[in-house]
Design a protein around this motif. Structure first.
Motif, PDB file in Angstrom:
ATOM      1  N   GLN A 218       0.843  -1.196   0.000  1.00  0.00           N
ATOM      2  CA  GLN A 218       0.000   0.000   0.000  1.00  0.00           C
ATOM      3  C   GLN A 218       0.879   1.247   0.000  1.00  0.00           C
ATOM      4  N   TYR A 219       0.400   2.273  -0.717  1.00  0.00           N
ATOM      5  CA  TYR A 219       1.087   3.567  -0.739  1.00  0.00           C
ATOM      6  C   TYR A 219       0.042   4.658  -0.484  1.00  0.00           C
ATOM      7  N   VAL A 220       0.163   5.323   0.644  1.00  0.00           N
ATOM      8  CA  VAL A 220      -0.776   6.386   0.986  1.00  0.00           C
ATOM      9  C   VAL A 220      -0.245   7.697   0.400  1.00  0.00           C
ATOM     10  N   LEU A 221      -1.035   8.313  -0.454  1.00  0.00           N
ATOM     11  CA  LEU A 221      -0.622   9.485  -1.238  1.00  0.00           C
ATOM     12  C   LEU A 221      -1.527  10.652  -0.865  1.00  0.00           C
ATOM     13  N   GLU A 222      -0.952  11.688  -0.263  1.00  0.00           N
ATOM     14  CA  GLU A 222      -1.747  12.780   0.316  1.00  0.00           C
ATOM     15  C   GLU A 222      -1.433  14.115  -0.347  1.00  0.00           C
ATOM     16  N   ARG A 223      -2.455  14.963  -0.364  1.00  0.00           N
ATOM     17  CA  ARG A 223      -2.284  16.303  -0.936  1.00  0.00           C
ATOM     18  C   ARG A 223      -1.301  17.144  -0.128  1.00  0.00           C
ATOM     19  N   ASP A 224      -1.273  16.982   1.187  1.00  0.00           N
ATOM     20  CA  ASP A 224      -0.411  17.818   2.013  1.00  0.00           C
ATOM     21  C   ASP A 224       0.960  17.186   2.295  1.00  0.00           C
ATOM     22  N   ARG A 225       1.342  16.171   1.504  1.00  0.00           N
ATOM     23  CA  ARG A 225       2.691  15.614   1.556  1.00  0.00           C
ATOM     24  C   ARG A 225       3.363  15.869   0.214  1.00  0.00           C
ATOM     25  N   HIS A 226       4.560  16.386   0.225  1.00  0.00           N
ATOM     26  CA  HIS A 226       5.280  16.733  -1.016  1.00  0.00           C
ATOM     27  C   HIS A 226       4.484  17.735  -1.848  1.00  0.00           C
ATOM     28  N   SER A 227       3.625  18.516  -1.202  1.00  0.00           N
ATOM     29  CA  SER A 227       2.716  19.432  -1.915  1.00  0.00           C
ATOM     30  C   SER A 227       1.855  18.689  -2.928  1.00  0.00           C
ATOM     31  N   GLY A 228       1.639  17.411  -2.690  1.00  0.00           N
ATOM     32  CA  GLY A 228       0.835  16.602  -3.596  1.00  0.00           C
ATOM     33  C   GLY A 228       1.585  16.111  -4.812  1.00  0.00           C
ATOM     34  N   GLU A 229       2.874  16.389  -4.923  1.00  0.00           N
ATOM     35  CA  GLU A 229       3.658  16.029  -6.111  1.00  0.00           C
ATOM     36  C   GLU A 229       4.648  14.910  -5.773  1.00  0.00           C
ATOM     37  N   PHE A 230       4.493  13.780  -6.450  1.00  0.00           N
ATOM     38  CA  PHE A 230       5.370  12.630  -6.277  1.00  0.00           C
ATOM     39  C   PHE A 230       6.086  12.412  -7.619  1.00  0.00           C
ATOM     40  N   ARG A 231       7.315  12.888  -7.714  1.00  0.00           N
ATOM     41  CA  ARG A 231       8.019  12.989  -9.002  1.00  0.00           C
ATOM     42  C   ARG A 231       8.542  11.656  -9.520  1.00  0.00           C
ATOM     43  N   ASN A 232       8.700  10.692  -8.636  1.00  0.00           N
ATOM     44  CA  ASN A 232       9.096   9.344  -9.062  1.00  0.00           C
ATOM     45  C   ASN A 232       8.608   8.331  -8.033  1.00  0.00           C
ATOM     46  N   TYR A 233       8.661   7.065  -8.404  1.00  0.00           N
ATOM     47  CA  TYR A 233       8.058   6.044  -7.546  1.00  0.00           C
ATOM     48  C   TYR A 233       8.723   5.941  -6.176  1.00  0.00           C
ATOM     49  N   SER A 234       9.985   6.344  -6.059  1.00  0.00           N
ATOM     50  CA  SER A 234      10.652   6.250  -4.759  1.00  0.00           C
ATOM     51  C   SER A 234      10.013   7.171  -3.721  1.00  0.00           C
ATOM     52  N   GLU A 235       9.245   8.163  -4.162  1.00  0.00           N
ATOM     53  CA  GLU A 235       8.568   9.061  -3.232  1.00  0.00           C
ATOM     54  C   GLU A 235       7.210   8.516  -2.791  1.00  0.00           C
ATOM     55  N   PHE A 236       6.769   7.414  -3.383  1.00  0.00           N
ATOM     56  CA  PHE A 236       5.505   6.815  -2.948  1.00  0.00           C
ATOM     57  C   PHE A 236       5.614   6.295  -1.517  1.00  0.00           C
ATOM     58  N   GLY A 237       6.782   5.820  -1.141  1.00  0.00           N
ATOM     59  CA  GLY A 237       7.019   5.282   0.187  1.00  0.00           C
ATOM     60  C   GLY A 237       8.423   4.726   0.277  1.00  0.00           C
ATOM     61  N   THR A 238       8.912   4.574   1.504  1.00  0.00           N
ATOM     62  CA  THR A 238      10.290   4.102   1.664  1.00  0.00           C
ATOM     63  C   THR A 238      10.453   2.648   1.236  1.00  0.00           C
ATOM     64  N   GLN A 239       9.364   1.890   1.129  1.00  0.00           N
ATOM     65  CA  GLN A 239       9.440   0.499   0.724  1.00  0.00           C
ATOM     66  C   GLN A 239       9.202   0.315  -0.772  1.00  0.00           C
ATOM     67  N   ALA A 240       8.989   1.403  -1.517  1.00  0.00           N
ATOM     68  CA  ALA A 240       8.692   1.309  -2.944  1.00  0.00           C
ATOM     69  C   ALA A 240       9.981   1.088  -3.735  1.00  0.00           C
ATOM     70  N   HIS A 241      10.078  -0.064  -4.398  1.00  0.00           N
ATOM     71  CA  HIS A 241      11.258  -0.394  -5.197  1.00  0.00           C
ATOM     72  C   HIS A 241      10.965  -0.381  -6.686  1.00  0.00           C
ATOM     73  N   THR A 242       9.696  -0.325  -7.042  1.00  0.00           N
ATOM     74  CA  THR A 242       9.282  -0.194  -8.438  1.00  0.00           C
ATOM     75  C   THR A 242       8.069   0.732  -8.485  1.00  0.00           C
ATOM     76  N   GLY A 243       7.652   1.088  -9.681  1.00  0.00           N
ATOM     77  CA  GLY A 243       6.466   1.919  -9.859  1.00  0.00           C
ATOM     78  C   GLY A 243       5.213   1.111 -10.121  1.00  0.00           C
ATOM     79  N   LEU A 244       5.225  -0.171  -9.767  1.00  0.00           N
ATOM     80  CA  LEU A 244       4.094  -1.049 -10.025  1.00  0.00           C
ATOM     81  C   LEU A 244       2.872  -0.617  -9.212  1.00  0.00           C
ATOM     82  N   LEU A 245       1.873  -0.086  -9.900  1.00  0.00           N
ATOM     83  CA  LEU A 245       0.594   0.318  -9.296  1.00  0.00           C
ATOM     84  C   LEU A 245      -0.520  -0.118 -10.234  1.00  0.00           C
ATOM     85  N   GLN A 246      -1.455  -0.914  -9.729  1.00  0.00           N
ATOM     86  CA  GLN A 246      -2.517  -1.413 -10.605  1.00  0.00           C
ATOM     87  C   GLN A 246      -3.922  -1.221 -10.046  1.00  0.00           C
TER      88      GLN A 246
END
Length: 268
Positions: free
Chosen positions: A233-261
């Motif tokens: 799971q990746y919790v993605l919030e408007r008030d984190r990173h100003s809502g901007e996640f520029r690459n998959y590594s910013e989805f969470g510290t455990q994210a090793h790929t951009g696999l989202l389905q």
């Protein structure tokens, strides 16, 4: 010199009803016949129709006013209750417990719990992390009961009863949540704008298995590795990173790929 209008009371009526008569300008007495009197005086006799009594207080005014609340400010609507949740170190809400109302970077130090095996979310939505300082695998915790780890890990999820840090998801707004997915990093390539839950992005037209970057315009979302809201799971919030996640590594510290389905809005 014009007529002198005076207010008189007419006897014999059930209410004290005023009567308006013309007074003679010469004698200052009402003319009994109603004919011309003095210099240009025009006798007019009017009877006022009985009506509601005059308001003598604020309560009277409210009783007789046709719009008693018009122009009066109403009390503001109550806001949402503060976020809160309770943790237990045994399944089915047994054992030692700890209640949280705000961010907790290490529940072992703050609440004395070495592990968390059941959770009850009283208000709001929370995200839990398996390590201190909001690191490691994330788990979304929405209002309700979680009697054992499988309730928050979900089908095909990562097994963890080592939840050691927690924080509320303050920007969750299920009725107004928007996110844009991009195929490449830094918001490049094909994009897909969402405002609803999608249990399978590929079946809804997203051609790639991966998401290179994304922008959360409003609300909060939880994305999953696999269709049907399964996997990490990746919790993605408007008030984190100003809502901007520029690459998959910013989805969470455990994210090793951009696999989202699959992706859905956070309930609050």
């Amino acid at each position: 010199m014009g007529p002198d209008w005076r207010l008189r009371e007419r006897p014999g009526l059930p209410q004290r009803t005023p009567e308006l008569t013309a007074a003679c300008p010469l004698t200052q007495q009402p003319h009994p016949s109603g004919r011309e009197c003095g210099r240009g005086a025009r006798p007019i006799i009017k009877t006022l129709t009985p009506g509601p009594r005059a308001a003598s207080s604020i309560s009277d005014f409210r009783q007789y006013s046709p719009h008693p609340t018009r122009g009066m400010s109403s009390a503001p609507a109550p806001g949402p209750a503060p976020a809160s949740l309770t943790l237990w170190d045994e399944e089915d809400f047994q054992g030692r417990r700890c209640r949280l109302l705000s961010d907790c970077a290490n529940v072992a130090e703050r609440g004395g719990l070495r592990r968390v095996r059941s959770v009850k979310v009283e208000n709001g939505a929370w995200v839990a992390f398996e390590y201190p300082d909001f690191q490691g695998q994330q788990f979304i915790l929405e209002k309700g009961d979680y009697p054992r780890w499988s309730a928050w890990s979900g089908s095909g999820g990562h097994h963890s009863d080592q939840l050691l840090s927690f924080r509320p998801v303050l920007c969750a707004n299920h009725s107004d949540s928007r996110v844009t997915l991009f195929e490449g990093e830094n918001f490049q390539g094909s994009k897909f704008e969402l405002s609803d839950d999608y249990p399978s992005l590929p079946s809804m037209g997203w051609a790639s298995k991966d998401v290179g970057s994304l922008k959360v315009s409003s609300g909060a979302w939880v994305a999953y590795q696999y269709p049907g809201y399964r996997g990490y799971q990746y919790v993605l919030e408007r008030d984190r990173h100003s809502g901007e996640f520029r690459n998959y590594s910013e989805f969470g510290t455990q994210a090793h790929t951009g696999l989202l389905q699959s992706i859905r809005r956070v309930q609050h």
